[in-house]
Design a protein around this motif. Structure first.
Motif, short mmCIF file in Angstrom:
data_model
loop_
_atom_site.label_atom_id
_atom_site.label_comp_id
_atom_site.label_asym_id
_atom_site.label_seq_id
_atom_site.Cartn_x
_atom_site.Cartn_y
_atom_site.Cartn_z
N ASP A 1 0.85 -1.18 0.00
CA ASP A 1 0.00 0.00 0.00
C ASP A 1 0.90 1.24 0.00
N PRO A 2 0.76 2.14 -0.97
CA PRO A 2 1.66 3.31 -1.02
C PRO A 2 1.44 4.29 0.12
N ASN A 3 0.30 4.21 0.80
CA ASN A 3 0.00 5.13 1.89
C ASN A 3 0.20 4.51 3.28
N TRP A 4 0.63 3.27 3.33
CA TRP A 4 0.83 2.60 4.62
C TRP A 4 2.07 3.16 5.30
N GLN A 5 1.89 3.68 6.53
CA GLN A 5 2.99 4.29 7.26
C GLN A 5 3.54 3.32 8.30
N ASN A 6 4.86 3.30 8.40
CA ASN A 6 5.53 2.43 9.38
C ASN A 6 6.67 3.23 9.98
N PRO B 1 17.37 2.68 3.46
CA PRO B 1 18.01 2.66 2.12
C PRO B 1 17.41 1.54 1.27
N PRO B 2 17.69 1.52 -0.01
CA PRO B 2 17.18 0.43 -0.85
C PRO B 2 17.62 -0.94 -0.33
N GLU B 3 16.66 -1.85 -0.24
CA GLU B 3 16.93 -3.21 0.25
C GLU B 3 15.93 -4.15 -0.39
N SER B 4 15.98 -5.41 -0.01
CA SER B 4 15.13 -6.42 -0.64
C SER B 4 13.65 -6.15 -0.42
N GLY B 5 13.26 -5.67 0.75
CA GLY B 5 11.85 -5.41 1.03
C GLY B 5 11.36 -4.10 0.46
N HIS B 6 12.27 -3.16 0.28
CA HIS B 6 11.93 -1.84 -0.28
C HIS B 6 12.99 -1.49 -1.31
N TRP B 7 12.68 -1.74 -2.58
CA TRP B 7 13.69 -1.62 -3.63
C TRP B 7 14.20 -0.21 -3.81
N THR C 1 12.48 3.84 1.76
CA THR C 1 11.25 4.39 2.32
C THR C 1 11.42 5.88 2.58
N ASP C 2 10.29 6.58 2.75
CA ASP C 2 10.35 8.02 3.00
C ASP C 2 10.32 8.30 4.50
N ALA C 3 10.11 9.57 4.85
CA ALA C 3 10.16 9.98 6.26
C ALA C 3 9.03 9.39 7.10
N TYR C 4 7.99 8.85 6.44
CA TYR C 4 6.87 8.24 7.16
C TYR C 4 6.91 6.71 7.07
N GLY C 5 7.97 6.17 6.50
CA GLY C 5 8.08 4.72 6.39
C GLY C 5 7.30 4.12 5.23
N ARG C 6 6.87 4.95 4.28
CA ARG C 6 6.11 4.46 3.13
C ARG C 6 7.07 4.00 2.03
N ASP C 7 6.72 2.94 1.36
CA ASP C 7 7.57 2.37 0.32
C ASP C 7 7.62 3.31 -0.89
N MET C 8 8.82 3.69 -1.28
CA MET C 8 8.98 4.66 -2.37
C MET C 8 8.63 4.06 -3.73
#
Length: 204
Positions: A37-42, A49-55, A58-65
């Protein structure tokens, strides 16, 4: 079919077509390509930084870029289509009428164009949004209503050069005048440069 052949002969056109198709595919299949979900905050996953779960991280709210980038193609393409559908017809119509008829028609239309062009585009767009209300459609409408003067002036300059050309004189000798002349002979001559300018402006 002829248009497709011309595109396939041009490496630049093929590259541009592939980019457009890629954007359309991303917009259509965003839920499956993103996987999140692009709006899911964590809060625990802020600024990763780019990693396997978040290519793309993430941004300042933990949302997947990556998810936000893929879902962002939908409103982006919608705004591009809406701005194009408004800007290009208005600009070309005013420019062609000014360049072809000249005289008072040109003076009135070009002075109106100068007034709109003299105003700061971004501030004018903000004013339109403030009057119309927030939203994608209102934002696109505000941008379109402040962008058309450049197309009008460009079309008017091109038509002034072509107005006394042998090409248009031959068409008039065959009885092609008025709207038929502007639609069938003048407009095709203005479209290529207008489309190039539009492609550059839409990126902005």
């Amino acid at each position: 079919m002829n248009l497709l052949r011309k595109i396939l002969r041009s490496p630049a056109a093929c590259c541009g077509l592939m980019i457009i198709l890629l954007l359309i595919i991303c917009a259509i299949f965003a839920p499956w390509l993103a996987g999140q979900d692009p709006n899911w905050q964590n809060a625990a996953a802020r600024l990763l930084p780019p990693e396997s779960g978040h290519w793309l991280g993430t941004d300042a709210y933990g949302r997947d870029m990556l998810a936000r980038l893929l879902y962002g193609t939908r409103p982006m393409l919608g705004m591009v289509l809406l701005v194009t559908a408004i800007t290009l017809p208005i600009g070309l119509l005013i420019g062609i009428l000014s360049g072809y008829y000249g005289g008072w028609t040109e003076r009135v239309l070009m002075r109106f164009t100068d007034v709109v062009m003299s105003m700061p585009r971004l501030i004018l767009a903000f004013a339109f949004v403030a009057m119309l209300g927030p939203g994608l459609i209102n934002g696109a409408l505000a941008l379109a209503l402040t962008t058309w003067p450049a197309y009008a002036r460009q079309a008017r300059t091109e038509i002034q050069k072509l107005r006394n050309s042998d090409y248009l004189s031959a068409a008039e000798m065959l009885g092609i005048r008025g709207f038929r002349l502007m639609w069938g002979h003048i407009l095709p001559l203005c479209l290529p440069s207008a489309i190039v300018r539009l492609a550059l402006d839409l990126a902005g």
